[in-house]
Design a protein around this motif. Structure first.
Motif, PDB file in Angstrom:
ATOM      1  N   GLY A   4       0.813  -1.213   0.000  1.00 13.03           N
ATOM      2  CA  GLY A   4       0.000   0.000   0.000  1.00 13.03           C
ATOM      3  C   GLY A   4       0.839   1.251   0.000  1.00 13.03           C
ATOM      4  N   GLU A   5       1.909   1.259   0.800  1.00  9.11           N
ATOM      5  CA  GLU A   5       2.789   2.424   0.862  1.00  9.11           C
ATOM      6  C   GLU A   5       3.501   2.650  -0.475  1.00  9.11           C
ATOM      7  OE1 GLU A   5       6.254   4.243   3.748  1.00  9.11           O
ATOM      8  OE2 GLU A   5       5.029   2.555   4.407  1.00  9.11           O
ATOM      9  N   ALA A   6       3.907   1.571  -1.124  1.00  6.86           N
ATOM     10  CA  ALA A   6       4.567   1.695  -2.423  1.00  6.86           C
ATOM     11  C   ALA A   6       3.630   2.289  -3.482  1.00  6.86           C
ATOM     12  CB  ALA A   6       5.071   0.333  -2.890  1.00  6.86           C
ATOM     13  N   ARG A   7       2.344   2.101  -3.293  1.00  3.88           N
ATOM     14  CA  ARG A   7       1.353   2.633  -4.242  1.00  3.88           C
ATOM     15  C   ARG A   7       0.832   4.009  -3.824  1.00  3.88           C
ATOM     16  NH1 ARG A   7       0.432  -2.986  -4.609  1.00  3.88           N
ATOM     17  NH2 ARG A   7       0.345  -3.670  -6.767  1.00  3.88           N
ATOM     18  N   GLY A   8       1.384   4.554  -2.748  1.00  2.00           N
ATOM     19  CA  GLY A   8       0.973   5.878  -2.309  1.00  2.00           C
ATOM     20  C   GLY A   8      -0.173   5.889  -1.305  1.00  2.00           C
ATOM     21  N   PHE A   9      -0.477   4.737  -0.719  1.00  2.00           N
ATOM     22  CA  PHE A   9      -1.531   4.634   0.285  1.00  2.00           C
ATOM     23  C   PHE A   9      -0.948   4.073   1.572  1.00  2.00           C
ATOM     24  CE2 PHE A   9      -3.783   4.274  -3.770  1.00  2.00           C
ATOM     25  CZ  PHE A   9      -4.751   5.253  -3.603  1.00  2.00           C
ATOM     26  N   PRO A  10      -0.240   4.907   2.352  1.00  2.00           N
ATOM     27  CA  PRO A  10       0.337   4.391   3.600  1.00  2.00           C
ATOM     28  C   PRO A  10      -0.770   3.944   4.559  1.00  2.00           C
ATOM     29  CG  PRO A  10       0.551   6.768   3.479  1.00  2.00           C
ATOM     30  CD  PRO A  10      -0.007   6.320   2.163  1.00  2.00           C
ATOM     31  N   VAL A  11      -0.496   2.968   5.357  1.00  2.00           N
ATOM     32  CA  VAL A  11      -1.372   2.335   6.351  1.00  2.00           C
ATOM     33  C   VAL A  11      -2.652   1.752   5.755  1.00  2.00           C
ATOM     34  CG1 VAL A  11      -0.449   3.691   8.263  1.00  2.00           C
ATOM     35  CG2 VAL A  11      -2.547   4.444   7.158  1.00  2.00           C
ATOM     36  N   MET A  12      -2.626   1.408   4.473  1.00  2.00           N
ATOM     37  CA  MET A  12      -3.778   0.760   3.856  1.00  2.00           C
ATOM     38  C   MET A  12      -3.440  -0.695   3.575  1.00  2.00           C
ATOM     39  SD  MET A  12      -5.776   1.743   0.406  1.00  2.00           S
ATOM     40  CE  MET A  12      -6.441   0.454  -0.603  1.00  2.00           C
ATOM     41  N   MET A  13      -4.258  -1.612   4.111  1.00  2.00           N
ATOM     42  CA  MET A  13      -4.028  -3.038   3.908  1.00  2.00           C
ATOM     43  C   MET A  13      -4.821  -3.596   2.733  1.00  2.00           C
ATOM     44  SD  MET A  13      -3.975  -4.460   7.792  1.00  2.00           S
ATOM     45  CE  MET A  13      -4.560  -6.011   7.235  1.00  2.00           C
ATOM     46  N   GLY A  14      -5.948  -3.012   2.448  1.00  2.00           N
ATOM     47  CA  GLY A  14      -6.808  -3.522   1.384  1.00  2.00           C
ATOM     48  C   GLY A  14      -7.959  -2.572   1.171  1.00  2.00           C
ATOM     49  N   SER A  15      -8.902  -3.009   0.407  1.00  2.00           N
ATOM     50  CA  SER A  15     -10.057  -2.188   0.079  1.00  2.00           C
ATOM     51  C   SER A  15     -11.319  -2.930   0.499  1.00  2.00           C
ATOM     52  CB  SER A  15     -10.073  -1.926  -1.425  1.00  2.00           C
ATOM     53  OG  SER A  15     -11.214  -1.207  -1.776  1.00  2.00           O
ATOM     54  N   ILE A  16     -12.201  -2.232   1.203  1.00  2.00           N
ATOM     55  CA  ILE A  16     -13.465  -2.835   1.616  1.00  2.00           C
ATOM     56  C   ILE A  16     -14.555  -2.326   0.682  1.00  2.00           C
ATOM     57  CG2 ILE A  16     -13.998  -1.036   3.301  1.00  2.00           C
ATOM     58  CD1 ILE A  16     -15.214  -3.276   5.057  1.00  2.00           C
ATOM     59  N   ASN A  17     -15.428  -3.212   0.296  1.00  2.00           N
ATOM     60  CA  ASN A  17     -16.503  -2.823  -0.604  1.00  2.00           C
ATOM     61  C   ASN A  17     -17.729  -3.671  -0.304  1.00  2.00           C
ATOM     62  OD1 ASN A  17     -17.843  -1.494  -2.643  1.00  2.00           O
ATOM     63  ND2 ASN A  17     -16.976  -2.728  -4.277  1.00  2.00           N
ATOM     64  N   CYS A  18     -18.879  -3.078  -0.500  1.00  2.00           N
ATOM     65  CA  CYS A  18     -20.144  -3.788  -0.387  1.00  2.00           C
ATOM     66  C   CYS A  18     -20.836  -3.745  -1.742  1.00  2.00           C
ATOM     67  CB  CYS A  18     -21.051  -3.144   0.656  1.00  2.00           C
ATOM     68  SG  CYS A  18     -20.475  -3.317   2.345  1.00  2.00           S
ATOM     69  N   MET A  19     -21.419  -4.843  -2.128  1.00  2.00           N
ATOM     70  CA  MET A  19     -22.145  -4.886  -3.398  1.00  2.00           C
ATOM     71  C   MET A  19     -23.469  -5.609  -3.208  1.00  2.00           C
ATOM     72  SD  MET A  19     -20.284  -7.920  -5.549  1.00  2.00           S
ATOM     73  CE  MET A  19     -21.672  -8.299  -6.561  1.00  2.00           C
ATOM     74  N   HIS A  20     -24.444  -5.205  -3.987  1.00  2.00           N
ATOM     75  CA  HIS A  20     -25.725  -5.893  -3.988  1.00  2.00           C
ATOM     76  C   HIS A  20     -25.641  -7.044  -4.981  1.00  2.00           C
ATOM     77  CE1 HIS A  20     -28.233  -3.139  -1.586  1.00  2.00           C
ATOM     78  NE2 HIS A  20     -27.295  -2.288  -1.926  1.00  2.00           N
ATOM     79  N   TRP A  21     -25.916  -8.235  -4.492  1.00  2.00           N
ATOM     80  CA  TRP A  21     -25.839  -9.433  -5.298  1.00  2.00           C
ATOM     81  C   TRP A  21     -27.257  -9.917  -5.516  1.00  2.00           C
ATOM     82  CZ3 TRP A  21     -23.729 -14.622  -3.081  1.00  2.00           C
ATOM     83  CH2 TRP A  21     -23.470 -15.507  -4.112  1.00  2.00           C
ATOM     84  N   GLN A  22     -27.707  -9.958  -6.747  1.00  2.00           N
ATOM     85  CA  GLN A  22     -29.082 -10.319  -7.053  1.00  2.00           C
ATOM     86  C   GLN A  22     -29.365 -11.753  -6.641  1.00  2.00           C
ATOM     87  OE1 GLN A  22     -30.307  -9.616 -11.088  1.00  2.00           O
ATOM     88  NE2 GLN A  22     -32.117 -10.869 -10.881  1.00  2.00           N
ATOM     89  N   TRP A  23     -30.452 -11.936  -5.886  1.00  2.00           N
ATOM     90  CA  TRP A  23     -30.890 -13.256  -5.479  1.00  2.00           C
ATOM     91  C   TRP A  23     -32.037 -13.640  -6.401  1.00  2.00           C
ATOM     92  CZ3 TRP A  23     -32.670 -14.798   0.132  1.00  2.00           C
ATOM     93  CH2 TRP A  23     -32.744 -16.193   0.215  1.00  2.00           C
ATOM     94  N   LYS A  24     -31.684 -14.223  -7.513  1.00  2.00           N
ATOM     95  CA  LYS A  24     -32.631 -14.498  -8.590  1.00  2.00           C
ATOM     96  C   LYS A  24     -33.761 -15.424  -8.137  1.00  2.00           C
ATOM     97  CE  LYS A  24     -32.631 -16.681 -13.086  1.00  2.00           C
ATOM     98  NZ  LYS A  24     -31.791 -17.381 -14.019  1.00  2.00           N
TER      99      LYS A  24
END
Length: 143
Positions: A59-79
């Motif tokens: 993360g630091e090498a990419r310019g995001f110090p103290v970032m371990m990952g990315s959290i995201n929420c998505m709506h998953w269609q329950w067909k």
């Protein structure tokens, strides 16, 4: 597999295959238990100290110090959401039932955390509030 794939009830499966209702439930439990047993050590675990250090350096090498990952929420269609449960789940912009999936992934696309929102979870904040993602941090157990 039909229960997992299509979200049908155990009762529907026992009628289809002509077996007792408890048999598909026990088979599903056996399958899930074995998936966890086989893959838990490598794929279904929390990051250890070495992983945390590596992720922080990336993360630091990419310019995001103290970032371990990315959290995201998505709506998953329950067909194939059962009609009896449709009102308990969010209706997306197309009027279909959805389940909210929360995931934390690193830049190498390794999934470190996944959580499926409960019935009635109607937005990302509600899912994040119910998620155990920060429990270890709050309790002082995170690496």
């Amino acid at each position: 597999m039909r229960i997992l794939s299509y979200g049908v009830s155990a009762d529907a499966v026992d009628d289809y295959v002509c077996i007792g209702e408890s048999t598909p439930v026990e088979c599903l439990k056996f399958f899930v238990f074995n998936v966890i047993t086989i893959f838990e050590g490598e794929y279904l675990r929390k990051p250890n100290s070495n992983n945390v250090q590596r992720l922080l350096q990336m993360g630091e090498a990419r310019g995001f110090p103290v970032m371990m990952g990315s959290i995201n929420c998505m709506h998953w269609q329950w067909k194939n959401c059962p009609k009896a449960r449709k009102g308990m789940f969010v209706s997306g912009h197309k009027g279909v039932a959805t389940i909210i999936l929360e995931v934390v992934a690193s830049s190498e696309l390794y999934i470190w955390h996944a959580f499926v929102g409960d019935a009635g979870s109607n937005n990302d904040i509600t899912v994040l509030d119910r998620s155990p993602i920060f429990d270890d941090v709050v309790q002082g157990r995170a690496p």
